[in-house]
Design a protein around this motif. Structure first.
Motif, PDB file in Angstrom:
ATOM      1  N   CYS A 188      -1.191  35.445  30.021  1.00  0.00           N
ATOM      2  CA  CYS A 188      -1.932  36.673  30.302  1.00  0.00           C
ATOM      3  C   CYS A 188      -1.413  37.786  29.389  1.00  0.00           C
ATOM      4  CB  CYS A 188      -1.719  37.051  31.766  1.00  0.00           C
ATOM      5  SG  CYS A 188      -2.598  38.542  32.261  1.00  0.00           S
ATOM      6  N   LYS A 235      -1.665  40.927  29.876  1.00  0.00           N
ATOM      7  CA  LYS A 235      -1.179  42.103  30.621  1.00  0.00           C
ATOM      8  C   LYS A 235      -0.682  41.684  32.005  1.00  0.00           C
ATOM      9  CE  LYS A 235      -3.900  45.601  28.292  1.00  0.00           C
ATOM     10  NZ  LYS A 235      -2.863  46.265  27.508  1.00  0.00           N
ATOM     11  N   TYR A 236       0.153  40.686  32.030  1.00  0.00           N
ATOM     12  CA  TYR A 236       0.539  40.106  33.322  1.00  0.00           C
ATOM     13  C   TYR A 236       1.062  41.131  34.330  1.00  0.00           C
ATOM     14  CZ  TYR A 236       2.080  36.580  36.619  1.00  0.00           C
ATOM     15  OH  TYR A 236       2.236  35.820  37.750  1.00  0.00           O
ATOM     16  N   PRO A 237       2.001  41.995  33.965  1.00  0.00           N
ATOM     17  CA  PRO A 237       2.531  42.925  34.975  1.00  0.00           C
ATOM     18  C   PRO A 237       1.471  43.885  35.518  1.00  0.00           C
ATOM     19  CG  PRO A 237       3.971  42.826  33.059  1.00  0.00           C
ATOM     20  CD  PRO A 237       2.689  42.143  32.681  1.00  0.00           C
ATOM     21  N   GLN A 238       0.505  44.247  34.692  1.00  0.00           N
ATOM     22  CA  GLN A 238      -0.513  45.219  35.129  1.00  0.00           C
ATOM     23  C   GLN A 238      -1.871  44.567  35.373  1.00  0.00           C
ATOM     24  OE1 GLN A 238       0.232  45.442  31.582  1.00  0.00           O
ATOM     25  NE2 GLN A 238       2.226  46.409  31.827  1.00  0.00           N
ATOM     26  N   ARG A 239      -1.906  43.246  35.512  1.00  0.00           N
ATOM     27  CA  ARG A 239      -3.194  42.543  35.490  1.00  0.00           C
ATOM     28  C   ARG A 239      -4.152  42.962  36.599  1.00  0.00           C
ATOM     29  NH1 ARG A 239       0.571  39.594  37.826  1.00  0.00           N
ATOM     30  NH2 ARG A 239       0.159  37.974  39.373  1.00  0.00           N
ATOM     31  N   PHE A 240      -3.620  43.311  37.773  1.00  0.00           N
ATOM     32  CA  PHE A 240      -4.523  43.641  38.873  1.00  0.00           C
ATOM     33  C   PHE A 240      -5.287  44.942  38.618  1.00  0.00           C
ATOM     34  CE2 PHE A 240      -1.363  40.872  40.957  1.00  0.00           C
ATOM     35  CZ  PHE A 240      -2.236  39.873  41.355  1.00  0.00           C
ATOM     36  N   LYS A 241      -4.747  45.774  37.753  1.00  0.00           N
ATOM     37  CA  LYS A 241      -5.450  47.005  37.382  1.00  0.00           C
ATOM     38  C   LYS A 241      -6.716  46.666  36.590  1.00  0.00           C
ATOM     39  CE  LYS A 241      -4.592  50.996  34.420  1.00  0.00           C
ATOM     40  NZ  LYS A 241      -3.588  51.545  33.498  1.00  0.00           N
ATOM     41  N   TYR A 242      -6.646  45.615  35.793  1.00  0.00           N
ATOM     42  CA  TYR A 242      -7.776  45.244  34.937  1.00  0.00           C
ATOM     43  C   TYR A 242      -8.645  44.140  35.546  1.00  0.00           C
ATOM     44  CZ  TYR A 242      -4.927  47.758  31.547  1.00  0.00           C
ATOM     45  OH  TYR A 242      -4.183  48.720  30.913  1.00  0.00           O
ATOM     46  N   CYS A 273      -7.746  38.772  40.320  1.00  0.00           N
ATOM     47  CA  CYS A 273      -6.780  37.789  39.829  1.00  0.00           C
ATOM     48  C   CYS A 273      -5.934  37.316  41.013  1.00  0.00           C
ATOM     49  CB  CYS A 273      -5.882  38.415  38.764  1.00  0.00           C
ATOM     50  SG  CYS A 273      -4.544  37.319  38.231  1.00  0.00           S
TER      51      CYS A 273
END
Ligand code: SF4
Ligand code: SF4
Length: 153
Positions: A60, A62-69, A73
């Motif tokens: 991923c 943007k793994y640490p911030q993925r839920f923002k995008y 997920c």
């Protein structure tokens, strides 16, 4: 007597956070768009990947911030093992949860991801970006992909 069994043979519930995280083979297949048959609940994988998936590293972006995008997920955890049915049959978490062992190509056994990629078990260079293709059901139906057999050991 010393217990020489590898850690992945113990119950998933008994694993440390580090052991749990290391089970992931990094295949990237859980980041593919899927279709689920409403009648049979059968899961069909496509070759259309989440917009944040790197098609070479299978990671991923943007793994640490993925839920923002990507708010929907999912993170597989000990609390949601019942959701594993829609993970690919090759997924280490699913295999162990179903009482199977890790496959011979798994990075924990081989020491790296080369055998996994060589066996065609990852998404590396095999997928399209959903932003380029679209995620409507009628589009995804045409992108259903038959990934290598889960038990290619
Ligand atoms: S399918 Fe399973 S093993 Fe593969 S990347 Fe996803 S969580 Fe990890
Ligand atoms: S946000 Fe990241 S971890 Fe989640 S599906 Fe997309 S690529 Fe995979």
């Amino acid at each position: 007597m010393t217990d020489t069994k590898p850690f992945w043979r113990k119950p998933l519930q008994d694993m440390s956070e580090q052991e749990w995280e290391s089970l992931c083979d990094g295949c990237g297949k859980c980041c593919l768009n899927k279709l689920i048959d409403d009648d049979t609940e059968e899961v069909y994988f496509t070759n259309v990947a989440c917009k944040l998936l790197n098609h070479k590293s299978c990671q991923c972006k943007k793994y640490p911030q993925r839920f923002k995008y990507v708010p929907d997920c999912h993170k597989v955890s000990i609390e949601n093992l019942d959701e594993l049915y829609w993970f690919p049959p090759s997924c280490a978490y699913r295999r162990l949860h179903e009482g199977r062992d890790l496959p011979s190509w798994h990075p924990l056994i081989t020491g790296n991801q080369s055998a996994m990629h060589a066996a065609g078990m990852s998404i590396r260079n095999k997928v399209l970006n959903e932003d380029d293709v679209g995620t409507e059901s009628d589009i995804l139906i045409g992108c259903i992909a038959h990934w290598p057999a889960a038990d290619l050991d």
